[in-house]
Scaffold this motif. Structure first.
Motif, PDB file in Angstrom:
ATOM      1  N   MET A  13      20.880  44.758   9.972  1.00 34.69           N
ATOM      2  CA  MET A  13      20.586  45.062  11.349  1.00 34.69           C
ATOM      3  C   MET A  13      19.107  44.758  11.598  1.00 34.69           C
ATOM      4  SD  MET A  13      21.534  48.390  13.607  1.00 34.69           S
ATOM      5  CE  MET A  13      23.226  48.024  13.311  1.00 34.69           C
ATOM      6  N   GLU A  14      18.838  44.020  12.639  1.00 32.38           N
ATOM      7  CA  GLU A  14      17.491  43.608  12.984  1.00 32.38           C
ATOM      8  C   GLU A  14      16.663  44.816  13.402  1.00 32.38           C
ATOM      9  OE1 GLU A  14      14.183  41.399  14.710  1.00 32.38           O
ATOM     10  OE2 GLU A  14      15.279  42.958  15.688  1.00 32.38           O
ATOM     11  N   TYR A  15      15.445  44.903  12.924  1.00 31.96           N
ATOM     12  CA  TYR A  15      14.614  46.089  13.121  1.00 31.96           C
ATOM     13  C   TYR A  15      14.302  46.364  14.592  1.00 31.96           C
ATOM     14  CZ  TYR A  15      10.780  49.383  12.580  1.00 31.96           C
ATOM     15  OH  TYR A  15       9.972  50.484  12.670  1.00 31.96           O
ATOM     16  N   TYR A  16      13.851  45.371  15.325  1.00 32.95           N
ATOM     17  CA  TYR A  16      13.440  45.602  16.710  1.00 32.95           C
ATOM     18  C   TYR A  16      14.627  45.744  17.663  1.00 32.95           C
ATOM     19  CZ  TYR A  16       8.519  44.602  15.690  1.00 32.95           C
ATOM     20  OH  TYR A  16       7.245  44.643  15.205  1.00 32.95           O
ATOM     21  N   ASP A  17      15.595  44.824  17.575  1.00 33.47           N
ATOM     22  CA  ASP A  17      16.714  44.807  18.521  1.00 33.47           C
ATOM     23  C   ASP A  17      17.888  45.691  18.116  1.00 33.47           C
ATOM     24  OD1 ASP A  17      15.328  43.007  20.094  1.00 33.47           O
ATOM     25  OD2 ASP A  17      16.235  41.265  19.130  1.00 33.47           O
ATOM     26  N   MET A  18      17.903  46.122  16.861  1.00 32.23           N
ATOM     27  CA  MET A  18      19.002  46.942  16.334  1.00 32.23           C
ATOM     28  C   MET A  18      20.351  46.250  16.507  1.00 32.23           C
ATOM     29  SD  MET A  18      17.399  49.418  14.987  1.00 32.23           S
ATOM     30  CE  MET A  18      18.708  50.524  14.547  1.00 32.23           C
ATOM     31  N   GLU A  19      20.357  44.924  16.354  1.00 31.97           N
ATOM     32  CA  GLU A  19      21.576  44.138  16.427  1.00 31.97           C
ATOM     33  C   GLU A  19      21.850  43.516  15.070  1.00 31.97           C
ATOM     34  OE1 GLU A  19      21.579  41.344  19.625  1.00 31.97           O
ATOM     35  OE2 GLU A  19      20.976  42.840  21.097  1.00 31.97           O
ATOM     36  N   LEU A  20      23.131  43.262  14.803  1.00 34.01           N
ATOM     37  CA  LEU A  20      23.493  42.630  13.548  1.00 34.01           C
ATOM     38  C   LEU A  20      22.978  41.198  13.514  1.00 34.01           C
ATOM     39  CD1 LEU A  20      27.157  43.880  13.071  1.00 34.01           C
ATOM     40  CD2 LEU A  20      25.091  44.701  11.950  1.00 34.01           C
ATOM     41  N   ILE A  21      22.443  40.809  12.362  1.00 35.60           N
ATOM     42  CA  ILE A  21      21.994  39.433  12.165  1.00 35.60           C
ATOM     43  C   ILE A  21      22.543  38.936  10.837  1.00 35.60           C
ATOM     44  CG2 ILE A  21      19.902  39.612  13.569  1.00 35.60           C
ATOM     45  CD1 ILE A  21      18.300  40.062  11.004  1.00 35.60           C
ATOM     46  N   ASP A  22      22.585  37.638  10.686  1.00 36.83           N
ATOM     47  CA  ASP A  22      23.042  37.017   9.442  1.00 36.83           C
ATOM     48  C   ASP A  22      21.955  37.207   8.387  1.00 36.83           C
ATOM     49  OD1 ASP A  22      23.793  35.352   7.320  1.00 36.83           O
ATOM     50  OD2 ASP A  22      24.445  33.741   8.639  1.00 36.83           O
ATOM     51  N   VAL A  23      22.256  37.961   7.368  1.00 34.92           N
ATOM     52  CA  VAL A  23      21.274  38.280   6.324  1.00 34.92           C
ATOM     53  C   VAL A  23      20.722  37.017   5.667  1.00 34.92           C
ATOM     54  CG1 VAL A  23      22.951  38.594   4.446  1.00 34.92           C
ATOM     55  CG2 VAL A  23      20.817  39.841   4.406  1.00 34.92           C
ATOM     56  N   ARG A  24      21.525  35.958   5.606  1.00 33.68           N
ATOM     57  CA  ARG A  24      21.074  34.716   4.967  1.00 33.68           C
ATOM     58  C   ARG A  24      20.040  33.977   5.806  1.00 33.68           C
ATOM     59  NH1 ARG A  24      27.185  33.361   4.349  1.00 33.68           N
ATOM     60  NH2 ARG A  24      26.825  34.129   6.434  1.00 33.68           N
TER      61      ARG A  24
ATOM     62  N   GLU B 132      11.502  49.983   1.982  1.00 34.61           N
ATOM     63  CA  GLU B 132      12.679  49.138   2.160  1.00 34.61           C
ATOM     64  C   GLU B 132      12.275  47.749   2.610  1.00 34.61           C
ATOM     65  OE1 GLU B 132      15.768  50.790   4.561  1.00 34.61           O
ATOM     66  OE2 GLU B 132      15.756  52.682   3.504  1.00 34.61           O
ATOM     67  N   LEU B 133      13.227  46.838   2.538  1.00 30.03           N
ATOM     68  CA  LEU B 133      13.071  45.513   3.116  1.00 30.03           C
ATOM     69  C   LEU B 133      13.381  45.660   4.603  1.00 30.03           C
ATOM     70  CD1 LEU B 133      15.180  43.692   0.431  1.00 30.03           C
ATOM     71  CD2 LEU B 133      12.715  43.536   0.661  1.00 30.03           C
ATOM     72  N   ILE B 134      12.473  45.264   5.468  1.00 30.76           N
ATOM     73  CA  ILE B 134      12.657  45.413   6.910  1.00 30.76           C
ATOM     74  C   ILE B 134      13.063  44.047   7.475  1.00 30.76           C
ATOM     75  CG2 ILE B 134      11.631  46.177   9.069  1.00 30.76           C
ATOM     76  CD1 ILE B 134      11.717  48.378   6.931  1.00 30.76           C
TER      77      ILE B 134
END
Length: 66
Positions: free
Chosen positions: A1-12, A29-31
């Motif tokens: 989940m993207e830190y600023y937008d709190m939306e799912l993103i492709d981890v790759r 943690e990794l942000i």
């Protein structure tokens, strides 16, 4: 989940900041960020040490978070 937008993103495709002053439930943690620009802004604002891509994250990187 993207830190600023709190939306799912492709981890790759994500950019991960390590060594910042932001803690998660498990400590350091990794942000994750969708863009390198957002990762660089966060790193500057929160004293991050570096930005990694998914393929650069190894068990050793995870072990050294705390």
């Amino acid at each position: 989940m993207e830190y600023y937008d709190m939306e799912l993103i492709d981890v790759r495709k994500a950019f991960f900041v390590i060594g910042s002053d932001v803690y998660g439930p498990m400590g350091h943690e990794l942000i994750p960020f969708a863009t390198e620009e957002d990762a660089r802004t966060f790193m500057s604002d929160h004293k991050g040490k570096s930005i990694l891509r998914f393929e650069e994250i190894t068990p050793r990187v995870i072990e050294k978070l705390d």
